[in-house]
Write an enzyme that holds these catalytic residues in place. Structure first.
Site, PDB file in Angstrom:
ATOM      1  N   ASN A   1     -13.872 -11.874 -33.453  1.00 31.32           N
ATOM      2  CA  ASN A   1     -12.873 -10.997 -34.057  1.00 31.32           C
ATOM      3  C   ASN A   1     -12.923  -9.629 -33.381  1.00 31.32           C
ATOM      4  OD1 ASN A   1     -15.395 -10.692 -35.382  1.00 31.32           O
ATOM      5  ND2 ASN A   1     -14.435  -9.765 -37.170  1.00 31.32           N
TER       6      ASN A   1
ATOM      7  N   CYS B   1      -8.381 -12.369 -35.304  1.00 27.55           N
ATOM      8  CA  CYS B   1      -9.517 -13.184 -35.726  1.00 27.55           C
ATOM      9  C   CYS B   1     -10.150 -13.891 -34.528  1.00 27.55           C
ATOM     10  CB  CYS B   1      -9.057 -14.248 -36.715  1.00 27.55           C
ATOM     11  SG  CYS B   1      -8.484 -13.621 -38.294  1.00 27.55           S
TER      12      CYS B   1
ATOM     13  N   GLU C   1     -10.870 -17.034 -34.240  1.00 27.96           N
ATOM     14  CA  GLU C   1     -10.233 -18.319 -33.946  1.00 27.96           C
ATOM     15  C   GLU C   1      -9.022 -18.136 -33.035  1.00 27.96           C
ATOM     16  OE1 GLU C   1     -11.118 -16.994 -36.803  1.00 27.96           O
ATOM     17  OE2 GLU C   1     -11.460 -18.486 -38.376  1.00 27.96           O
TER      18      GLU C   1
ATOM     19  N   CYS D   1      -8.917 -18.137 -41.859  1.00 26.48           N
ATOM     20  CA  CYS D   1      -7.829 -17.552 -42.658  1.00 26.48           C
ATOM     21  C   CYS D   1      -6.552 -18.380 -42.487  1.00 26.48           C
ATOM     22  CB  CYS D   1      -7.590 -16.095 -42.256  1.00 26.48           C
ATOM     23  SG  CYS D   1      -6.586 -15.885 -40.772  1.00 26.48           S
TER      24      CYS D   1
ATOM     25  N   CYS E   1      -4.789 -18.216 -39.042  1.00 29.60           N
ATOM     26  CA  CYS E   1      -5.446 -19.024 -38.006  1.00 29.60           C
ATOM     27  C   CYS E   1      -5.201 -20.524 -38.228  1.00 29.60           C
ATOM     28  CB  CYS E   1      -6.937 -18.715 -37.963  1.00 29.60           C
ATOM     29  SG  CYS E   1      -7.268 -17.062 -37.300  1.00 29.60           S
TER      30      CYS E   1
HETATM   31  N1  THU Z   1     -11.771 -12.880 -39.586  1.00 28.74           N
HETATM   32  C1  THU Z   1     -11.840 -13.801 -38.576  1.00 28.74           C
HETATM   33  O1  THU Z   1     -12.193 -13.466 -37.443  1.00 28.74           O
HETATM   34  N2  THU Z   1     -11.508 -15.076 -38.856  1.00 28.74           N
HETATM   35  C2  THU Z   1     -11.100 -15.530 -40.087  1.00 28.74           C
HETATM   36  O2  THU Z   1     -10.655 -16.657 -40.203  1.00 28.74           O
HETATM   37  C3  THU Z   1     -11.235 -14.647 -41.245  1.00 28.74           C
HETATM   38  C4  THU Z   1     -11.342 -13.204 -40.941  1.00 28.74           C
HETATM   39  C5  THU Z   1     -12.105 -11.495 -39.283  1.00 28.74           C
HETATM   40  C6  THU Z   1     -10.937 -10.550 -39.340  1.00 28.74           C
HETATM   41  C7  THU Z   1     -11.618  -9.239 -39.638  1.00 28.74           C
HETATM   42  O3  THU Z   1     -12.045  -8.661 -38.416  1.00 28.74           O
HETATM   43  C8  THU Z   1     -12.842  -9.633 -40.440  1.00 28.74           C
HETATM   44  O4  THU Z   1     -13.033 -11.002 -40.224  1.00 28.74           O
HETATM   45  C9  THU Z   1     -12.711  -9.364 -41.932  1.00 28.74           C
HETATM   46  O5  THU Z   1     -11.557  -9.924 -42.452  1.00 28.74           O
END
Ligand code: THU
Length: 137
Positions: free
Chosen positions: A42, A53, A55, A90, A93
């Site tokens: 991320n 994110c 992913e 999320c 993604c």
């Molecule tokens: N985040 C991800 O990288 N992947 C996800 O599927 C959920 C959230 C990151 C986004 C942000 O930088 C941090 O986690 C908090 O939401």
């Protein structure tokens, strides 16, 4: 490549997380059908909304290099420091996965550590998902 090895790639990628605002570090490792791994972390932003994110970083790295044939993705995320919990992808993604992957076949490997992995299909995590086939005439 085993699920454990792929998850360990995600853990390595998590080390590069740029998350000074949430302090939540995420790593992903995307396995292609021909055995190549694209990793992602991320990457946050002072303006918040440009944050991407882990992913999607992995997917967009692969797709931008002409690769669209994916087998599975391993994801790990937890507050900064060592990995202590399981994180699920999320909704945004999941929708990006839906664009490039067969929901019945694409696998999502999750866990709080390489020894306690859970595997789900994309269909399990995005039931009745809307995808490219819905736009076919
Ligand atoms: N985040 C991800 O990288 N992947 C996800 O599927 C959920 C959230 C990151 C986004 C942000 O930088 C941090 O986690 C908090 O939401």
């Amino acid at each position: 490549m085993t699920n454990r090895e792929l998850f360990e790639c995600a853990m390595q990628a998590r080390e590069n997380s740029y998350s000074p605002y949430s302090h939540f570090m995420v790593g992903a490792a995307l396995l292609t059908r021909d055995g190549k791994v694209y990793t992602g972390c991320n990457i946050e932003n002072a303006s918040y909304t440009p944050t991407i994110c882990a992913e999607r970083t992995a997917f967009f790295k692969a797709v931008s290099e002409g690769v669209r044939d994916f087998e599975k993705i391993a994801i790990c995320g937890s507050p900064e420091g060592p990995l202590v919990q399981m994180a699920t992808p999320c909704g945004v993604c999941r929708q990006v996965m839906m664009e490039f992957c067969d929901p019945d076949k694409f696998e999502i490997v999750l866990g709080a550590g390489p020894e306690q992995l859970e595997v789900y299909t994309l269909k399990q995590l995005l039931p009745m998902g809307f995808g490219p086939s819905d736009l076919e005439q």
